[in-house]
Design a protein around this motif. Structure first.
Motif, PDB file in Angstrom:
ATOM      1  N   GLU A  82       0.828  -1.209   0.000  1.00  0.00           N
ATOM      2  CA  GLU A  82       0.000   0.000   0.000  1.00  0.00           C
ATOM      3  C   GLU A  82       0.860   1.256   0.000  1.00  0.00           C
ATOM      4  OE1 GLU A  82      -3.249   2.340   2.807  1.00  0.00           O
ATOM      5  OE2 GLU A  82      -2.294   0.504   3.535  1.00  0.00           O
ATOM      6  N   GLU A  83       1.854   1.295   0.880  1.00  0.00           N
ATOM      7  CA  GLU A  83       2.641   2.512   1.056  1.00  0.00           C
ATOM      8  C   GLU A  83       3.499   2.806  -0.171  1.00  0.00           C
ATOM      9  OE1 GLU A  83       5.877   5.064   2.127  1.00  0.00           O
ATOM     10  OE2 GLU A  83       6.124   2.937   1.750  1.00  0.00           O
ATOM     11  N   ARG A  84       3.944   1.766  -0.846  1.00  0.00           N
ATOM     12  CA  ARG A  84       4.783   1.961  -2.039  1.00  0.00           C
ATOM     13  C   ARG A  84       3.982   1.861  -3.328  1.00  0.00           C
ATOM     14  NH1 ARG A  84      11.009   0.732  -0.746  1.00  0.00           N
ATOM     15  NH2 ARG A  84      10.894   0.956   1.491  1.00  0.00           N
ATOM     16  N   HIS A  85       2.679   1.752  -3.197  1.00  0.00           N
ATOM     17  CA  HIS A  85       1.756   1.831  -4.330  1.00  0.00           C
ATOM     18  C   HIS A  85       2.152   0.841  -5.426  1.00  0.00           C
ATOM     19  CE1 HIS A  85      -1.579   3.937  -6.245  1.00  0.00           C
ATOM     20  NE2 HIS A  85      -0.930   3.811  -7.387  1.00  0.00           N
ATOM     21  N   ILE A  86       2.121  -0.449  -5.077  1.00  0.00           N
ATOM     22  CA  ILE A  86       2.447  -1.490  -6.054  1.00  0.00           C
ATOM     23  C   ILE A  86       1.196  -1.792  -6.872  1.00  0.00           C
ATOM     24  CG2 ILE A  86       3.195  -3.886  -6.344  1.00  0.00           C
ATOM     25  CD1 ILE A  86       4.908  -3.508  -3.824  1.00  0.00           C
ATOM     26  N   ASP A  87       1.292  -1.619  -8.179  1.00  0.00           N
ATOM     27  CA  ASP A  87       0.130  -1.692  -9.064  1.00  0.00           C
ATOM     28  C   ASP A  87      -0.209  -3.119  -9.483  1.00  0.00           C
ATOM     29  OD1 ASP A  87      -0.345   1.333  -9.812  1.00  0.00           O
ATOM     30  OD2 ASP A  87       1.808   1.019  -9.949  1.00  0.00           O
TER      31      ASP A  87
END
Length: 511
Positions: free
Chosen positions: A423-428
């Motif tokens: 979530e924090e590193r916004h993994i798509d």
């Protein structure tokens, strides 16, 4: 928390303080790193990116986000807000044109008229609620502004800019965005998100700020080379190949069990004693290669390391579109340690990456195992734990033109600590190598929903059912807002566009 009885203008000095840890704007409460902080060290709010990152940091905090949402939920407030925002938008649009702010070189330090406008906005806020709404207005217009600079930031800065509050990353068009666009073309509604996952990230369209958390974790970022990345830029043409087998069963595994501890047995696997399975995998590999996919994935505990290496050689020599291959995982002994890992590669084979499993699987003791195979009968009265070393705490993130990509091994996907990093590193996009009965239901499905809500993550799971049943799920595609799309074939190549079309058709028919 400290309290401030000062007006909103003075409170603005507090929320721009570099030492600020928390701020509740509506209550006028705050906490700095130092008890007697004088707020002399200020964020450079004359800089577009520092200002945007600081606003993001403030509004991402739950008390401010909740208060903002409560305000906007009231119809009369919403109408006044929309009118106020339109005014903001028009004035800032004039500033962009006047100072050529659509050129990246002109954006690092704003001109006097822009600074005066920002100060004027805050000087006219009568109370803390007005300040909160004003900050959100400003964040939205700056989000639009950064959107104008997207391509320039990607080309010249690699899509990221370091700020005091963390790294400001440009959001890239992802599979989730593509699916939403397709749904809107069909005039269908996407379901409302879970209100408990309200986040500033979902309200900002063009960037997000990451403090790169994950203490104790070795999180590596690797940028896919341009010549490989170019192959996957057109999401509508993406093809994903998967290879599994419905012929394997637990009794086929060669295993070792350490029973020295009477309260906890440790198990590991040395190989699979069934040549038919490897023939199955080889035939599947030949079939998948024919379609020249962009991604290839195999499941957990089906592909021993020597076979992984053969697969890697075959796909690098005989495919031209390949961007990433995750060739399944197995237990590997190194000196006195056992790891569960996969030797992943980028498309041309120039680089390989060890994807480690970071959490051990547990077999809970059960009397029902008395009637099962020799392996499971060991755990009738004693719990079994996967005998692997988990000290790596390693996660690799691939930076690509269609977003950030990561690969996880089975139960790592279910862990809250890893979910927080996702979530924090916004993994798509997440590729999961799994061994489970059905990854489209139960805990796997719930975690797909959670990560879909929080990160907009698209998830591909290649599964080893470990049961001789041709109707078991071997591959799952999950896109937020849709039900999981499952496959029971041992191998195949999916065209993402076709799968999305089928998902949309199912949505129309409410399937």
């Amino acid at each position: 928390m400290n309290s401030s009885t000062k007006d909103s203008v003075d409170f603005l000095r507090i929320i721009n303080c570099k030492n600020l840890d928390e701020a509740n704007i509506n209550k006028g409460e705050y906490r700095c790193k130092f008890q007697e902080c004088t707020h002399d060290q200020q964020i450079d709010t004359n800089n577009l990116f520092e200002l945007s990152a600081n606003l993001y940091f403030i509004l991402a905090q739950k008390p401010n986000l909740d208060a903002l949402q409560e305000y906007l939920d009231k119809k009369q407030h919403r109408e006044a807000y929309d009118e106020n925002f339109d005014c903001f938008f028009e004035i800032w649009g004039d500033e962009i044109n006047k100072h050529d702010y659509d050129q990246l070189g002109n954006c690092w330090d704003m001109e006097d008229s822009s600074i005066e406008f920002i100060q004027k906005v805050f000087n006219t806020n009568r109370n803390k609620t007005d300040l909160l709404v004003g900050l959100y207005n400003l964040l939205r217009v700056l989000d639009y502004h950064i959107g104008l600079l997207k391509n320039l930031i990607i080309l010249s800065k690699g899509g990221k800019i370091d700020t005091f509050r963390g790294t400001l990353f440009i959001k890239k068009s992802s599979i989730n965005d593509y699916a939403i666009d397709r749904v809107q073309l069909e005039n269908l509604d996407m379901p409302e998100g879970d209100v408990n996952y309200n986040s500033i990230k979902s309200k900002v369209n063009n960037f997000f700020v990451s403090e790169e958390l994950g203490k104790g974790w070795n999180v590596e970022h690797f940028k896919l080379p341009n010549k490989i990345d170019r192959k996957i830029q057109d999401i509508s043409q993406l093809k994903i190949g998967y290879i599994s087998s419905s012929k394997v069963k637990i009794s086929d595994y060669e295993y070792e069990i350490d029973t020295n501890n009477p309260e906890k047995y440790l198990f590991s696997f040395n190989g699979i004693n069934n040549s038919e399975i490897y023939q199955d995998i080889n035939l599947g590999l030949q079939e998948v290669i024919k379609y020249d996919p962009h991604f290839i994935i195999l499941p957990e505990l089906l592909i021993p390391l020597p076979l992984q290496e053969k697969i890697v050689t075959a796909v690098t020599e005989r495919t031209s579109n390949l961007a990433l291959c995750f060739p399944g995982s197995f237990h590997v002994k190194e000196v006195n340690k056992i790891f569960n890992y996969s030797k992943a590669i980028i498309g041309n084979g120039d680089r390989n990456f060890n994807i480690y499993k970071n959490y051990r699987y547990k077999i809970a003791a059960s009397k029902s195992y008395e009637n099962k195979n020799d392996f499971l009968r060991h755990f009738c009265t004693v719990d079994g734990y996967e005998h692997i070393n988990t000290s790596q705490n390693k996660l690799i993130i691939f930076e690509t033109s269609i977003g950030r990509i990561a690969s996880l091994i089975c139960i790592d996907f279910l862990q809250s600590e890893i979910a927080h990093i996702v979530e924090e590193r916004h993994i798509d996009i997440i590729f999961v190598m799994a061994l489970t009965r059905n990854p489209s239901t139960g805990k796997f499905f719930r975690q797909m929903q959670v990560l879909g809500e929080k990160s907009g993550s698209t998830i591909f799971v290649c599964n080893n059912p470990a049961t001789n049943d041709e109707n078991k799920c071997t591959f799952v595609v999950y896109i937020p807002g849709f039900k999981p799309y499952i496959f029971i074939q041992g191998n195949g190549v999916i065209e993402l566009n076709s799968v999305i079309e089928k998902m949309i058709e199912n949505k129309k028919q409410n399937i």
